[in-house]
Design a protein around this motif. Structure first.
Motif, PDB file in Angstrom:
ATOM      1  N   TRP A  95      -6.521  -3.770  -4.686  1.00 34.85           N
ATOM      2  CA  TRP A  95      -6.967  -3.472  -3.327  1.00 34.85           C
ATOM      3  C   TRP A  95      -7.067  -4.752  -2.520  1.00 34.85           C
ATOM      4  O   TRP A  95      -7.576  -5.765  -3.008  1.00 34.85           O
ATOM      5  CB  TRP A  95      -8.331  -2.789  -3.353  1.00 34.85           C
ATOM      6  CG  TRP A  95      -8.333  -1.426  -3.976  1.00 34.85           C
ATOM      7  CD1 TRP A  95      -8.809  -1.085  -5.208  1.00 34.85           C
ATOM      8  CD2 TRP A  95      -7.836  -0.217  -3.393  1.00 34.85           C
ATOM      9  NE1 TRP A  95      -8.635   0.245  -5.441  1.00 34.85           N
ATOM     10  CE2 TRP A  95      -8.047   0.818  -4.332  1.00 34.85           C
ATOM     11  CE3 TRP A  95      -7.240   0.090  -2.175  1.00 34.85           C
ATOM     12  CZ2 TRP A  95      -7.673   2.135  -4.092  1.00 34.85           C
ATOM     13  CZ3 TRP A  95      -6.873   1.401  -1.924  1.00 34.85           C
ATOM     14  CH2 TRP A  95      -7.088   2.409  -2.875  1.00 34.85           C
ATOM     15  N   LYS A  96      -6.590  -4.731  -1.272  1.00 32.12           N
ATOM     16  CA  LYS A  96      -6.679  -5.868  -0.358  1.00 32.12           C
ATOM     17  C   LYS A  96      -7.171  -5.380   1.014  1.00 32.12           C
ATOM     18  O   LYS A  96      -6.935  -4.229   1.403  1.00 32.12           O
ATOM     19  CB  LYS A  96      -5.318  -6.549  -0.194  1.00 32.12           C
ATOM     20  CG  LYS A  96      -4.762  -7.170  -1.477  1.00 32.12           C
ATOM     21  CD  LYS A  96      -5.494  -8.436  -1.868  1.00 32.12           C
ATOM     22  CE  LYS A  96      -4.799  -9.112  -3.055  1.00 32.12           C
ATOM     23  NZ  LYS A  96      -5.484 -10.365  -3.451  1.00 32.12           N
ATOM     24  N   ILE A  97      -7.802  -6.275   1.757  1.00 34.17           N
ATOM     25  CA  ILE A  97      -8.334  -5.932   3.073  1.00 34.17           C
ATOM     26  C   ILE A  97      -7.228  -5.901   4.115  1.00 34.17           C
ATOM     27  O   ILE A  97      -6.453  -6.847   4.245  1.00 34.17           O
ATOM     28  CB  ILE A  97      -9.394  -6.956   3.509  1.00 34.17           C
ATOM     29  CG1 ILE A  97     -10.584  -6.968   2.543  1.00 34.17           C
ATOM     30  CG2 ILE A  97      -9.874  -6.668   4.933  1.00 34.17           C
ATOM     31  CD1 ILE A  97     -11.576  -8.085   2.822  1.00 34.17           C
ATOM     32  N   LEU A 141      -9.094  -0.893   3.180  1.00 32.94           N
ATOM     33  CA  LEU A 141      -8.340  -1.505   2.089  1.00 32.94           C
ATOM     34  C   LEU A 141      -7.034  -0.751   1.869  1.00 32.94           C
ATOM     35  O   LEU A 141      -6.967   0.472   2.075  1.00 32.94           O
ATOM     36  CB  LEU A 141      -9.163  -1.477   0.793  1.00 32.94           C
ATOM     37  CG  LEU A 141     -10.571  -2.070   0.855  1.00 32.94           C
ATOM     38  CD1 LEU A 141     -11.323  -1.757  -0.436  1.00 32.94           C
ATOM     39  CD2 LEU A 141     -10.522  -3.566   1.091  1.00 32.94           C
TER      40      LEU A 141
END
Length: 278
Positions: A238-240, A231
């Motif tokens: 939070w992003k992948i 992440l």
């Protein structure tokens, strides 16, 4: 951690060929159209394996691309809760609008774990099988620079022909009188690397996948797997960036009798899922 690092020794994404499911004894002849432990054909087994793979096929798309740089209402039909209807509590409660993938998390390791758990649920949901809802999920959970490429890759994976092999309609919907089940339930999370800008989280999950209906040849089966998500902190959440999947840890199957198609369909329709907060 890159996807290439995670693939070795994993046995394939989604536990390919290794899913163990306890089925009822020979005294129970009604396992979704008469399917039995001793009577499953090779084609039936193949479709089950394919179904498990698609539970988180986004991982395959990420692997193919290389990545080494590292539900609108609270109620469903009949007033039943949808999968995102139950709010969670934690150090910093998950924030989201009803029916949407939670996307607001604390800027710390606990917030990253909450994000990873909720994103695992979204990527393992029935929304991934239809173009419109799949794109909505990807927009919500993937870092912006990766969204377009992943959408294109998944469009090639989730084809109408692929949906038909799972017993679905070509658009990814379930046929009349059937209930399509695709659920991921996080059991726990673990941070393996962390910093202010990037955190890697392992999510241990149980999964359900299949088609519940009187004559289904794809009854709902269970699997166990661990998802690793890298992440990044972007746009205040939070992003992948990348994620991969490996089989297990898997418990020894118990002696539970498999439920009928009607029981399984009713359970999925009546029991809403959860959002998760560490």
């Amino acid at each position: 951690m890159s996807l290439g690092d995670d693939q070795e020794g994993s046995g394939g994404y989604g536990g390919t060929g290794q899913t163990r499911t306890h089925l009822p004894g020979t005294g129970n002849s009604d396992l979704y159209g008469g399917a039995r432990r001793s009577g499953r054909s090779s084609s039936r087994s193949l479709v089950t394996v394919v179904g498990v793979i698609v539970l988180l096929i986004a991982a395959i798309a990420f692997a193919n691309r290389g990545g080494d740089d590292s539900s609108t209402s609270a109620e469903g039909a009949g007033g039943q809760p949808k999968a995102s209807s139950t709010a969670a509590s934690g150090k910093t409660p998950v924030q989201s609008n009803s029916g949407e993938v939670p996307t607001v998390f604390a800027h710390d390791a606990q917030g990253a774990q909450s994000a990873a758990a909720n994103y695992a649920v979204a990527l393992g949901s029935t929304d991934m099988f239809a173009k419109t809802t799949r794109d909505d999920v990807l927009q919500a959970v993937i870092t912006p620079s990766r969204v377009a490429g992943l959408e294109a890759a998944l469009d090639k994976a989730y084809t109408p022909e692929f949906n038909e092999t799972l017993g679905l309609n070509r658009d990814g919907s379930a046929p009349a009188s059937y209930t399509f089940v695709s659920r991921t339930s996080p059991i726990g999370t673990k941070v393996t690397q962390t910093s202010a800008a990037a955190t890697t989280v392992d999510v241990w999950c149980g999964g359900l996948l299949g088609l519940a209906g009187a004559n289904s040849t794809n009854p709902v089966t269970s699997s166990w797997f661990t998802i690793t998500m890298q992440l990044e902190w972007t746009s205040n959440t939070w992003k992948i960036v990348t994620h991969s999947q490996k089989e297990g840890p898997s418990p020894v199957p118990g002696d539970d009798k498999a439920s009928s198609a009607d029981e399984m369909a009713k359970a999925v329709q009546e029991f809403g899922g959860f959002t998760y907060a560490r």
